[in-house]
Scaffold this motif. Structure first.
Motif, PDB file in Angstrom:
ATOM      1  N   ASP A 248       0.815  -1.209   0.000  1.00  0.00           N
ATOM      2  CA  ASP A 248       0.000   0.000   0.000  1.00  0.00           C
ATOM      3  C   ASP A 248       0.854   1.268   0.000  1.00  0.00           C
ATOM      4  OD1 ASP A 248      -2.168  -1.651   0.032  1.00  0.00           O
ATOM      5  OD2 ASP A 248      -2.847  -1.137   2.060  1.00  0.00           O
ATOM      6  N   ARG A 249       2.024   1.206   0.625  1.00  0.00           N
ATOM      7  CA  ARG A 249       2.901   2.366   0.655  1.00  0.00           C
ATOM      8  C   ARG A 249       3.514   2.641  -0.727  1.00  0.00           C
ATOM      9  NH1 ARG A 249       5.645   5.151   4.641  1.00  0.00           N
ATOM     10  NH2 ARG A 249       4.854   3.698   6.218  1.00  0.00           N
ATOM     11  N   LEU A 250       3.796   1.567  -1.455  1.00  0.00           N
ATOM     12  CA  LEU A 250       4.503   1.705  -2.726  1.00  0.00           C
ATOM     13  C   LEU A 250       3.585   1.855  -3.939  1.00  0.00           C
ATOM     14  CD1 LEU A 250       7.303  -1.006  -2.308  1.00  0.00           C
ATOM     15  CD2 LEU A 250       7.517   1.473  -2.064  1.00  0.00           C
ATOM     16  N   VAL A 251       2.368   1.273  -3.883  1.00  0.00           N
ATOM     17  CA  VAL A 251       1.571   1.164  -5.099  1.00  0.00           C
ATOM     18  C   VAL A 251       1.143   2.523  -5.648  1.00  0.00           C
ATOM     19  CG1 VAL A 251      -0.637   0.861  -3.881  1.00  0.00           C
ATOM     20  CG2 VAL A 251      -0.341  -0.076  -6.182  1.00  0.00           C
ATOM     21  N   GLY A 252       0.846   3.490  -4.768  1.00  0.00           N
ATOM     22  CA  GLY A 252       0.444   4.805  -5.257  1.00  0.00           C
ATOM     23  C   GLY A 252       1.540   5.511  -6.024  1.00  0.00           C
ATOM     24  N   PRO A 253       2.715   5.692  -5.433  1.00  0.00           N
ATOM     25  CA  PRO A 253       3.810   6.337  -6.176  1.00  0.00           C
ATOM     26  C   PRO A 253       4.217   5.575  -7.447  1.00  0.00           C
ATOM     27  CG  PRO A 253       4.284   6.323  -3.830  1.00  0.00           C
ATOM     28  CD  PRO A 253       3.061   5.480  -4.013  1.00  0.00           C
ATOM     29  N   LEU A 254       4.198   4.247  -7.389  1.00  0.00           N
ATOM     30  CA  LEU A 254       4.560   3.475  -8.579  1.00  0.00           C
ATOM     31  C   LEU A 254       3.523   3.641  -9.681  1.00  0.00           C
ATOM     32  CD1 LEU A 254       5.980   0.197  -6.982  1.00  0.00           C
ATOM     33  CD2 LEU A 254       7.248   1.986  -8.182  1.00  0.00           C
ATOM     34  N   PHE A 255       2.249   3.705  -9.308  1.00  0.00           N
ATOM     35  CA  PHE A 255       1.210   3.954 -10.310  1.00  0.00           C
ATOM     36  C   PHE A 255       1.421   5.316 -10.958  1.00  0.00           C
ATOM     37  CE2 PHE A 255      -2.870   5.974 -11.281  1.00  0.00           C
ATOM     38  CZ  PHE A 255      -3.366   5.105 -12.238  1.00  0.00           C
ATOM     39  N   GLN A 256       1.709   6.330 -10.152  1.00  0.00           N
ATOM     40  CA  GLN A 256       1.960   7.659 -10.701  1.00  0.00           C
ATOM     41  C   GLN A 256       3.112   7.639 -11.697  1.00  0.00           C
ATOM     42  OE1 GLN A 256      -0.846   9.919  -9.459  1.00  0.00           O
ATOM     43  NE2 GLN A 256       0.926  11.263  -9.225  1.00  0.00           N
ATOM     44  N   LEU A 257       4.165   6.915 -11.355  1.00  0.00           N
ATOM     45  CA  LEU A 257       5.359   6.876 -12.198  1.00  0.00           C
ATOM     46  C   LEU A 257       5.147   6.052 -13.457  1.00  0.00           C
ATOM     47  CD1 LEU A 257       8.419   7.498 -12.489  1.00  0.00           C
ATOM     48  CD2 LEU A 257       8.855   5.384 -11.222  1.00  0.00           C
ATOM     49  N   ALA A 258       4.503   4.887 -13.304  1.00  0.00           N
ATOM     50  CA  ALA A 258       4.442   3.937 -14.409  1.00  0.00           C
ATOM     51  C   ALA A 258       3.238   4.129 -15.315  1.00  0.00           C
ATOM     52  CB  ALA A 258       4.449   2.506 -13.859  1.00  0.00           C
ATOM     53  N   ALA A 259       2.105   4.573 -14.768  1.00  0.00           N
ATOM     54  CA  ALA A 259       0.865   4.567 -15.537  1.00  0.00           C
ATOM     55  C   ALA A 259       0.399   5.948 -15.978  1.00  0.00           C
ATOM     56  CB  ALA A 259      -0.241   3.898 -14.737  1.00  0.00           C
ATOM     57  N   LEU A 260       0.842   7.006 -15.315  1.00  0.00           N
ATOM     58  CA  LEU A 260       0.428   8.352 -15.680  1.00  0.00           C
ATOM     59  C   LEU A 260       1.566   9.073 -16.384  1.00  0.00           C
ATOM     60  CD1 LEU A 260      -1.483   9.555 -12.487  1.00  0.00           C
ATOM     61  CD2 LEU A 260      -2.388   8.374 -14.493  1.00  0.00           C
ATOM     62  N   THR A 261       1.242   9.808 -17.433  1.00  0.00           N
ATOM     63  CA  THR A 261       2.238  10.608 -18.138  1.00  0.00           C
ATOM     64  C   THR A 261       2.132  12.063 -17.678  1.00  0.00           C
ATOM     65  OG1 THR A 261       0.861  11.327 -20.003  1.00  0.00           O
ATOM     66  CG2 THR A 261       1.800   9.098 -20.123  1.00  0.00           C
ATOM     67  N   ARG A 262       2.973  12.917 -18.235  1.00  0.00           N
ATOM     68  CA  ARG A 262       2.914  14.339 -17.894  1.00  0.00           C
ATOM     69  C   ARG A 262       1.850  15.078 -18.693  1.00  0.00           C
ATOM     70  NH1 ARG A 262       9.382  15.910 -17.623  1.00  0.00           N
ATOM     71  NH2 ARG A 262       9.928  14.484 -15.915  1.00  0.00           N
ATOM     72  N   GLY A 263       1.310  14.418 -19.717  1.00  0.00           N
ATOM     73  CA  GLY A 263       0.322  15.065 -20.569  1.00  0.00           C
ATOM     74  C   GLY A 263      -0.993  15.301 -19.850  1.00  0.00           C
ATOM     75  N   ARG A 264      -1.593  16.460 -20.095  1.00  0.00           N
ATOM     76  CA  ARG A 264      -2.895  16.774 -19.510  1.00  0.00           C
ATOM     77  C   ARG A 264      -3.996  16.044 -20.268  1.00  0.00           C
ATOM     78  NH1 ARG A 264      -2.081  18.342 -14.477  1.00  0.00           N
ATOM     79  NH2 ARG A 264      -0.416  19.900 -14.354  1.00  0.00           N
ATOM     80  N   TRP A 265      -5.063  15.713 -19.554  1.00  0.00           N
ATOM     81  CA  TRP A 265      -6.157  14.933 -20.157  1.00  0.00           C
ATOM     82  C   TRP A 265      -7.478  15.403 -19.565  1.00  0.00           C
ATOM     83  CZ3 TRP A 265      -4.678  11.585 -23.899  1.00  0.00           C
ATOM     84  CH2 TRP A 265      -5.642  10.712 -24.441  1.00  0.00           C
ATOM     85  N   PRO A 266      -8.390  15.870 -20.380  1.00  0.00           N
ATOM     86  CA  PRO A 266      -9.678  16.319 -19.840  1.00  0.00           C
ATOM     87  C   PRO A 266     -10.537  15.139 -19.418  1.00  0.00           C
ATOM     88  CG  PRO A 266      -9.710  16.415 -22.232  1.00  0.00           C
ATOM     89  CD  PRO A 266      -8.304  16.048 -21.845  1.00  0.00           C
ATOM     90  N   PRO A 267     -11.475  15.341 -18.514  1.00  0.00           N
ATOM     91  CA  PRO A 267     -12.363  14.238 -18.108  1.00  0.00           C
ATOM     92  C   PRO A 267     -13.127  13.682 -19.307  1.00  0.00           C
ATOM     93  CG  PRO A 267     -12.596  16.102 -16.622  1.00  0.00           C
ATOM     94  CD  PRO A 267     -11.765  16.585 -17.773  1.00  0.00           C
ATOM     95  N   THR A 268     -13.157  12.366 -19.427  1.00  0.00           N
ATOM     96  CA  THR A 268     -13.829  11.729 -20.556  1.00  0.00           C
ATOM     97  C   THR A 268     -14.318  10.340 -20.166  1.00  0.00           C
ATOM     98  OG1 THR A 268     -13.536  10.859 -22.805  1.00  0.00           O
ATOM     99  CG2 THR A 268     -11.596  10.903 -21.407  1.00  0.00           C
ATOM    100  N   PRO A 269     -15.500   9.932 -20.656  1.00  0.00           N
ATOM    101  CA  PRO A 269     -15.938   8.549 -20.446  1.00  0.00           C
ATOM    102  C   PRO A 269     -15.302   7.583 -21.421  1.00  0.00           C
ATOM    103  CG  PRO A 269     -17.617   9.744 -21.650  1.00  0.00           C
ATOM    104  CD  PRO A 269     -16.546  10.743 -21.308  1.00  0.00           C
ATOM    105  N   GLY A 270     -14.468   8.080 -22.336  1.00  0.00           N
ATOM    106  CA  GLY A 270     -13.810   7.195 -23.297  1.00  0.00           C
ATOM    107  C   GLY A 270     -14.808   6.350 -24.066  1.00  0.00           C
ATOM    108  N   THR A 271     -14.499   5.080 -24.194  1.00  0.00           N
ATOM    109  CA  THR A 271     -15.382   4.169 -24.932  1.00  0.00           C
ATOM    110  C   THR A 271     -16.238   3.315 -24.004  1.00  0.00           C
ATOM    111  OG1 THR A 271     -13.621   2.497 -25.034  1.00  0.00           O
ATOM    112  CG2 THR A 271     -13.783   4.034 -26.887  1.00  0.00           C
ATOM    113  N   VAL A 272     -16.401   3.759 -22.768  1.00  0.00           N
ATOM    114  CA  VAL A 272     -17.165   2.962 -21.807  1.00  0.00           C
ATOM    115  C   VAL A 272     -18.607   2.768 -22.277  1.00  0.00           C
ATOM    116  CG1 VAL A 272     -18.148   2.974 -19.484  1.00  0.00           C
ATOM    117  CG2 VAL A 272     -15.723   3.457 -19.811  1.00  0.00           C
ATOM    118  N   HIS A 273     -19.234   3.819 -22.769  1.00  0.00           N
ATOM    119  CA  HIS A 273     -20.640   3.732 -23.155  1.00  0.00           C
ATOM    120  C   HIS A 273     -20.843   3.410 -24.633  1.00  0.00           C
ATOM    121  CE1 HIS A 273     -21.738   4.965 -19.210  1.00  0.00           C
ATOM    122  NE2 HIS A 273     -21.279   6.191 -19.331  1.00  0.00           N
ATOM    123  N   ARG A 274     -19.895   3.762 -25.481  1.00  0.00           N
ATOM    124  CA  ARG A 274     -20.023   3.452 -26.903  1.00  0.00           C
ATOM    125  C   ARG A 274     -18.632   3.349 -27.516  1.00  0.00           C
ATOM    126  NH1 ARG A 274     -22.446   8.196 -25.743  1.00  0.00           N
ATOM    127  NH2 ARG A 274     -21.467  10.147 -26.416  1.00  0.00           N
TER     128      ARG A 274
END
Length: 298
Positions: A248-274
């Motif tokens: 639990d101590r490591l997973v948050g910072p690792l997620f930030q590093l590995a899964a999120l980029t520096r690019g900004r992204w507006p809120p979107t439902p993506g392809t969840v509904h269609r």
């Protein structure tokens, strides 16, 4: 051989792999347009016949239409692969309720609807293999991926229960595949409420790796285990179960590093509904390419 979620990522890779065996295929997806492209790819790969049906697997009647079409053509169902999934990023408190619910419904109720339609046919044949594509996140949790983890934990519970409930029919097998990070379009088409662009975390494997495991299970089913695809999966699961405070101590910072980029992204439902048919393909665009790092149009 039936593939649900056959127009993108692991589903499309599995369909093409089965087509290479000159198989008789039925492909199902939400998008008729993307199904045309998947059908063409499978015919090029050598499929004997390819039929398609546009259904949303969250619709209880959709799975019945898939089964009816399949039985009307080859006359039996040998293998069913359920890969349909949608992904969402964002905290449980910040993600819209309808997005969270649809992410969960696609995996959990989609699996239930498909199993209820298919397994009676396989029991009548005394043969058949049902393969559910789960995830590493069916065994661990990650902050800001609560919807997807909930969907995969629930789906895993359904699949494990089905493994137990089909023990009375030795010819029928329910198999579980649990990939880690795979280079598919799902990450870039996901609902996203983090404010940041996302990417698959390293190490990233090709969807063909998962397709190979799926075709192997079609030949030699493994009924009582979940088959992992990803070198780090066992270590991550062990840390989650045995060292929860450290995890639990490591997973948050690792997620930030590995899964999120520096690019900004507006809120979107993506392809969840269609769906977004023009962006469905086998591979994602990892390593990231700037020309595709944009939200999916609503």
């Amino acid at each position: 051989m039936v593939v649900v979620g056959a127009t993108s990522g692991i589903g499309l890779a599995a369909a093409i792999a089965f087509a290479g065996r000159a198989g008789k295929l039925v492909l199902a997806s939400r998008s008729a347009e993307a199904l045309d492209a998947a059908e063409a790819a499978c015919r090029r790969a050598g499929a004997e016949t390819v039929d398609t049906v546009a259904v949303d697997i969250t619709d209880p009647d959709g799975a019945g239409r898939v089964v009816a079409l399949t039985l009307a053509r080859p006359g039996r169902i040998d293998v069913v692969v359920h890969t349909a999934a949608v992904m969402g990023y964002g905290g449980v408190e910040e993600m819209p309720a309808d997005v969270f619910t649809t992410v969960v419904d696609t995996a959990v109720h989609g699996t239930v609807h498909l199993a209820r339609a298919v397994l009676p046919v396989m029991r009548g044949q005394h043969a058949g293999t049902f393969i559910g594509v789960n995830s590493l996140l069916g065994s661990v949790t990650v902050p800001r991926m609560g919807a997807y983890a909930t969907s995969k934990w629930g789906q895993r519970a359904v699949l494990r229960t089905l493994q137990q409930e089909t023990r009375d029919e030795p010819g029928v097998a329910v198999c579980i595949v649990s990939p880690g990070s795979i280079n598919t379009p799902i990450y870039y088409q996901a609902a996203n409420y983090t404010g940041r662009a996302v990417r698959p975390p390293w190490p990233v494997l090709a969807p063909e790796r998962v397709a190979t495991v799926i075709t192997q299970l079609a030949d030699r089913p493994r009924r009582h285990v979940s088959v992992p695809v990803g070198p780090g999966n066992p270590l991550i699961i062990a840390g989650f179960r045995l060292l929860p405070r450290v995890y639990d101590r490591l997973v948050g910072p690792l997620f930030q590093l590995a899964a999120l980029t520096r690019g900004r992204w507006p809120p979107t439902p993506g392809t969840v509904h269609r769906p977004a048919p023009a962006r469905e393909r086998v591979h994602g665009h990892w390593p990231d390419r700037a020309d595709e790092s944009r939200p999916t149009a609503e």
